[in-house]
Design an enzyme around this catalytic site. Structure first.
Site, PDB file in Angstrom:
ATOM      1  CB  CYS A   1      -0.920  -0.012   1.216  1.00  0.00           C
ATOM      2  SG  CYS A   1      -1.952   1.455   1.364  1.00  0.00           S
TER       3      CYS A   1
ATOM      4  CB  CYS B   1      -5.237   3.440  -4.463  1.00  0.00           C
ATOM      5  SG  CYS B   1      -4.385   1.848  -4.465  1.00  0.00           S
TER       6      CYS B   1
END
Length: 284
Positions: free
Chosen positions: A76, A221
């Site tokens: 991430c 993201c």
């Protein structure tokens, strides 16, 4: 004696929000039910991903990442920046030095654009995202995926986690939910996939809508920014470095092409700190 509560820090990167639990000085196993309880935005704290820091014998710390449904995420980018920012604000690491975190996708380095002080609430950080890989389209996707009335062919990108990038644009949130869920759970992706919908703003800027695997719609993201950039550049649809515009803000991605590492830059922010009560007898 077993702990009855555990401190946490709420952070976000471009609106992609996290709860960070620092377990470098204690041992604690969090059950899937507890992770989902903390993720609950009505009855818990709420997050897109849970970041768990642990001791590492090789680098500054190990970073485990869990999605809101308690599934494990390999990587991430926004979470990587948030974890690095948290560690720098603890005052034991100098922000002018490169910080390395061990992740399921490999070791990842971060650097602060400017000096970070313990009382800072946000900072601009660049992190190395590894070498993205454009994947071969599997047989089940040769004919594309029907989204609305048209069939679209994704560009598949591995950024330590899987992404399917489409050069089309959902007209509203309901359509984003429908398309995102359809692609995430398509039988061509037995482990599911993250999904990005991209449209060009200029040769050096794109807009991206995100559907994250195990989470749903998110405001940004980090790995998705890299995947969208790599897909755009590999298709000859723009030139780098690329500005990536999300609902939650803007990031910048540098990528020089195949076999080269990508670099993601954007801000990370601390929101608040608190304690989560441990009521599950299986946690220790």
């Amino acid at each position: 004696m077993k702990p009855t509560s555990i401190p946490f820090t709420k952070l976000h990167g471009l609106g992609n929000d996290f709860v960070l639990i620092d377990l470098r000085e204690q041992k604690l196993s969090l059950t899937s039910s507890t992770i989902r309880a903390i993720a609950d935005r009505k009855r818990g704290v709420g997050f897109d991903q849970l970041l768990v820091l642990k001791r590492s014998s090789r680098v500054h710390a190990e970073l485990e990442i869990f999605n809101a449904d308690a599934s494990l995420a390999e990587m991430c980018g926004n979470g990587l920046r948030a974890a690095a920012f948290y560690l720098w604000t603890q005052g034991k690491l100098r922000s002018h030095e490169t910080l390395t975190l061990e992740t399921a996708a490999g070791d990842r380095q971060s650097r602060a654009v400017k000096k970070i002080h313990p009382n800072d609430t946000e900072a601009e950080i660049e992190c190395e995202m590894g070498v993205p890989k454009i994947k071969t389209i599997p047989r089940l996707l040769k004919r594309g995926i029907k989204l609305g009335t048209k069939t679209h062919h994704p560009v598949l990108v591995d950024v330590g986690n899987p992404h399917a990038v489409f050069f089309t644009w959902p007209k509203n949130q309901a359509q984003l939910e429908q398309w995102g869920s359809l692609v995430e759970n398509h039988r061509a992706f037995p482990k599911r996939t993250n999904v990005e919908f991209v449209r060009a703003v200029s040769p050096r800027a794109i807009e991206v809508q995100v559907w994250e695997r195990g989470v749903g719609i998110t405001e940004a993201c980090g790995t998705g920014a890299v995947a969208a950039t790599c897909a755009t550049l590999s298709q000859g649809k723009g030139v780098g470095p690329m500005e990536v515009r999300f609902t939650g803000g803007r990031a910048s991605v540098r990528w020089e092409g195949a076999q080269q590492a990508a670099f993601l830059q954007g801000y990370a922010a601390r929101v608040f700190c608190g304690e989560w009560l441990l009521t599950n007898p299986h946690e220790h």
